[in-house]
Design a protein around this motif. Structure first.
Motif, short mmCIF file in Angstrom:
data_model
loop_
_atom_site.label_atom_id
_atom_site.label_comp_id
_atom_site.label_asym_id
_atom_site.label_seq_id
_atom_site.Cartn_x
_atom_site.Cartn_y
_atom_site.Cartn_z
N SER A 1 -6.32 -2.65 -3.81
CA SER A 1 -5.72 -2.13 -2.58
C SER A 1 -6.71 -2.07 -1.42
O SER A 1 -6.31 -1.85 -0.28
N ARG A 2 -8.03 -2.25 -1.69
CA ARG A 2 -9.00 -2.24 -0.59
C ARG A 2 -8.84 -3.46 0.29
O ARG A 2 -9.28 -3.46 1.44
N LYS A 3 -8.23 -4.51 -0.22
CA LYS A 3 -8.07 -5.74 0.54
C LYS A 3 -6.80 -5.66 1.38
O LYS A 3 -5.71 -5.41 0.85
N THR A 4 -6.93 -5.86 2.67
CA THR A 4 -5.75 -5.84 3.54
C THR A 4 -5.04 -7.18 3.48
O THR A 4 -5.66 -8.24 3.29
N VAL A 5 -3.73 -7.13 3.65
CA VAL A 5 -2.89 -8.31 3.52
C VAL A 5 -2.14 -8.52 4.83
O VAL A 5 -1.50 -7.60 5.35
N ASP A 6 -2.22 -9.72 5.37
CA ASP A 6 -1.45 -10.06 6.56
C ASP A 6 0.01 -10.31 6.18
O ASP A 6 0.33 -10.58 5.02
N ILE A 7 0.87 -10.23 7.17
CA ILE A 7 2.29 -10.48 6.97
C ILE A 7 2.62 -11.85 7.54
O ILE A 7 2.43 -12.10 8.73
N ILE A 8 3.10 -12.74 6.67
CA ILE A 8 3.43 -14.10 7.12
C ILE A 8 4.60 -14.08 8.08
O ILE A 8 4.58 -14.70 9.14
N SER A 9 5.65 -13.37 7.70
CA SER A 9 6.85 -13.34 8.55
C SER A 9 7.54 -12.00 8.42
O SER A 9 7.42 -11.31 7.40
N ILE A 10 8.23 -11.63 9.48
CA ILE A 10 9.02 -10.40 9.52
C ILE A 10 10.39 -10.76 10.04
O ILE A 10 10.52 -11.42 11.09
N GLU B 1 -1.47 2.43 9.08
CA GLU B 1 -1.11 3.06 10.34
C GLU B 1 -0.12 4.20 10.13
O GLU B 1 0.01 5.08 11.00
N LEU B 2 0.58 4.21 8.99
CA LEU B 2 1.54 5.26 8.69
C LEU B 2 0.96 6.34 7.80
O LEU B 2 1.18 7.53 8.02
N SER B 3 0.24 5.95 6.76
CA SER B 3 -0.35 6.91 5.84
C SER B 3 -1.36 6.21 4.94
O SER B 3 -1.13 5.07 4.52
N TRP B 4 -2.46 6.89 4.64
CA TRP B 4 -3.47 6.35 3.74
C TRP B 4 -3.17 6.69 2.29
O TRP B 4 -3.79 6.13 1.38
N LEU B 5 -2.26 7.61 2.05
CA LEU B 5 -1.99 8.06 0.68
C LEU B 5 -0.65 7.59 0.14
O LEU B 5 -0.46 7.55 -1.07
N GLN B 6 0.28 7.26 1.01
CA GLN B 6 1.63 6.93 0.56
C GLN B 6 1.73 5.46 0.15
O GLN B 6 1.42 4.56 0.94
N TRP B 7 2.18 5.25 -1.09
CA TRP B 7 2.49 3.92 -1.61
C TRP B 7 3.95 3.92 -2.02
O TRP B 7 4.38 4.78 -2.78
#
Length: 679
Positions: free
Chosen positions: A280-289, A321-327
């Motif tokens: 989870s330390r690796k951030t993931v880009d969003i290809i499409s929304i 940006e919303l929460s560091w703890l919520q999954w």
């Protein structure tokens, strides 16, 4: 002499009478003891038979016995109700009658408990209850190890294993609460309650540590109850982080010797938690929304080609940006055969977190989602998790029952079956029935996400697909029915090394196996070194301190020995990613195919709506639906997968159970499967 004789003989006569009374008392005591033993033995036999009943009924042997029982008792005065009451309620009532007799017989014996005896009983009961709670704690952390090799071995995915954690959690905290409460009563009786609570002994249990651990456990327990968890999910998540305090102070309270009982399950949880932290330390880009009219969003994430998943997998998503703890868990809506380099999820706006997520998406990309984002959305992904084997491919006949956004995994199933049919891969399903209940008709465009004609041309020649949609809160079709509902769509730029990490317990079997083995060996080595060079030479004796050293060894073995394997695993991933970077043309082809699917949505939506039966203002009548299937499909095995709210699962399971019990020779056998996820 006569007086002497009289004085001499009177005690003799009295002694004979007492001896006779003692014999009678012994006979009475023996009779009472025998009667109590017989009653207790009978109650245990009835109780064990009653418990075994619930394990036998779902089996083929139990089904036959149940059918014989109903046939034999159905003609009684009370009919079906009498048969059910006699089978399920009579054993408990019979035990209650025997308990009354047992208590009446026990009341005839004279037990004079003094104050010390009562204290001893309360304290001993508290100890026994705590021991039972300790055994429950030994299994409590195993179901929440999402990538655990044990769960994968028995093929129980996390979304189902979490239920065992919930049940064990309730039972464990109930037992520990009674354990603490009974000790409080015992210490109050002795008059030194405060002294005992504040005691932190070097030898034996540390009472104050147990109080702190119990308080942390109670906070987690109270906020995990369904009403709180449902309405205050953030509170549930944040207070559950107290598990760290709970474990540490429980170790201090119990000492190293007793803590060894739950240490195995906790160690497996630490293994999984550290690996999830690394992933989870690796951030993931969003290809499409893509935003649909019903408020549902489809997010597409990049992934490495060697990250495996199946159509029934799910991921955990975090947006910093919303929460560091919520999954939050989301079912995968794409098939692994859609492409090696991307994965899709559907997210419906139904809570505070999803509302904030959609707001951030709209704010980031503006009104025109084709523009470049003004602010970056930092997403992290854990997973994918799920069944080791795609069990939807085991049935030639499938019934998929969905409620609302529960259609998401079934879209993945459909895509998977279509791809396999086109490519000639092993695929049993040939008859598919989809039953979908929605509140509003604006959710219907979710079906247009799957362009079946584009995935598998002429699929109708190879598959029999039937769709029944029930719109429960609209009595008639809207005026715009049949029109195409357009969805806003965006393709943000994707940076290098922005795909999901493969550091997941359900990923590469070799690396995950090396991780578990190296951490375990490291734990054994650290314990040996600590014992040889520190504990024995310096005569370390406090129980709580030895427990602390044990926990430190568990953590250090995972961080050091397991961390080395994780680092090598990560380097191996980067090498593969670099190799894949030279194949960007293939990714471009996949993205072009993705855009091509979007371009053909309009024509496909017209086709799919024309071949779908939509019912307004009504709910699915599963008795009629499954009854029609029984007559239509005949004597076959039918896999039924349900994804939706608990009430929907209960209704389907109840109807399937009823049909299987009353099944005739020419009717199908229904196999119930649940794919719903709820923390």
């Amino acid at each position: 002499m006569a007086v002497d004789d009289f004085l001499h003989t009177d005690p003799l006569l009295h002694s004979n009478g007492a001896h006779a009374n003692n014999n009678n008392n012994k006979k009475n005591i023996n009779f009472v003891s025998l009667a109590k033993w017989v009653l207790k033995f009978t109650m245990w036999i009835v109780f064990l038979a009653y418990v075994a009943l619930f394990f036998l009924i779902p089996t083929d042997f139990g089904t036959e016995l149940y059918a014989d029982w109903t046939a034999a008792t159905n003609g009684s005065l009370f009919g079906d109700i009498g048969s059910m009451l006699l089978l399920y309620s009579a054993p408990i009532i019979f035990i209650a009658f025997l308990a009354v007799l047992y208590l009446l017989i026990s009341g005839k014996t004279d037990y004079n408990y003094n104050y010390k005896s009562i204290y001893f009983i309360v304290e001993n009961l508290a100890l026994r209850i705590g021991t039972i709670g300790l055994y429950c704690l030994a299994f409590l952390f195993i179901p929440v190890a999402r990538g655990s090799v044990l769960l994968r071995l028995i093929n129980i995915p996390f979304e189902q294993a979490i239920r065992y954690h919930v049940w064990l959690g309730h039972l464990t905290m109930l037992l520990f609460t009674l354990h603490g409460l009974l000790y409080v009563i015992a210490w109050t009786m002795e008059g030194h309650l405060l002294k005992e609570i504040l005691e932190w002994a070097d030898t034996g249990v540390a009472h104050l540590a147990g109080v702190i651990s119990l308080i942390a456990g109670l906070l987690m327990w109270m906020t995990s109850l369904y009403p709180v968890r449902r309405n205050k999910f953030e509170l549930f998540i944040y207070t559950h982080q107290l598990y760290v305090i709970f474990i540490f102070f429980f170790a201090f309270h119990a000492g190293h010797f007793i803590f060894c009982v739950p240490a195995g399950g906790i160690f497996l949880f630490i293994l999984d938690r550290f690996l999830r932290f690394c992933q989870s330390r690796k951030t993931v880009d969003i290809i499409s929304i893509k935003c649909l009219p019903c408020g549902t969003m489809e997010l597409t994430f990049p992934k490495p080609a060697n990250l495996r998943y199946n159509a029934l997998s799910f991921i955990f998503l975090q947006v910093r940006e919303l929460s560091w703890l919520q999954w939050h868990p989301f079912s995968v809506s794409s098939s692994p055969l859609d492409g090696k380099y991307h994965l899709c999820v559907l997210i419906k706006v139904i809570g505070e977190w999803t509302k904030k997520l959609k707001g951030n998406v709209l704010n980031s990309f503006g009104a025109d989602l084709h523009l470049r984002p003004r602010t970056k959305i930092t997403a992290s992904v854990e997973g994918p998790y799920g069944h080791e084997l795609p069990y939807h491919l085991m049935y030639e006949n499938l019934i998929l029952v969905a409620g609302g956004i529960g259609i998401s995994p079934f879209l993945a199933i459909l895509r998977d079956i279509l791809h396999r049919t086109r490519e000639g891969k092993p695929c049993l399903p040939r008859n598919i029935l989809i039953v979908w209940a929605v509140k509003r008709s604006n959710e219907l465009p979710l079906l247009s996400i799957n362009n079946m004609e584009l995935i598998c041309p002429f699929f109708s020649d190879k598959l029999s697909l039937e769709i029944h949609i029930f719109v429960t809160r609209e009595s008639e079709p809207p005026l715009e029915e049949g029109q195409v509902h357009e969805a806003t769509y965006s393709s943000p730029s994707v940076s290098n090394n922005s795909s999901m990490s493969i550091l997941v317990g359900t990923g590469n079997n070799i690396w995950s196996g090396l991780y578990v083995i190296s951490s375990t060996l490291g734990f054994v080595i650290l314990l040996y070194v600590l014992d040889i060079f520190y504990i024995n030479p310096y005569d370390i004796s406090p129980w709580w301190y030895k427990a602390l050293l044990l926990v430190i060894c568990m953590l250090a073995s995972v961080f050091i020995f397991g961390g080395v394997v994780v680092s090598l695993w990560h380097l191996w991933e980067r090498r593969n990613a670099a190799r894949e970077a030279s194949m960007d043309d293939r990714r471009v082809v996949e993205n072009m195919q993705h855009d091509e699917i979007l371009a053909h949505k309009d024509s496909f939506q017209q086709k799919i709506l024309s071949s779908t039966n939509t019912y307004y203002g009504s709910r699915p009548d599963f008795k009629d639906i499954f009854g029609d299937i029984s007559e239509k499909w005949g004597c076959v095995d039918v896999g039924v997968i349900v994804c939706g709210p608990p009430s929907l699962q209960t209704s389907v399971a109840k109807e399937i159970r009823s049909l299987n019990i009353r099944r005739q020779g020419n009717h199908p056998i229904f196999h119930f499967n649940s794919h719903s996820f709820e923390l």
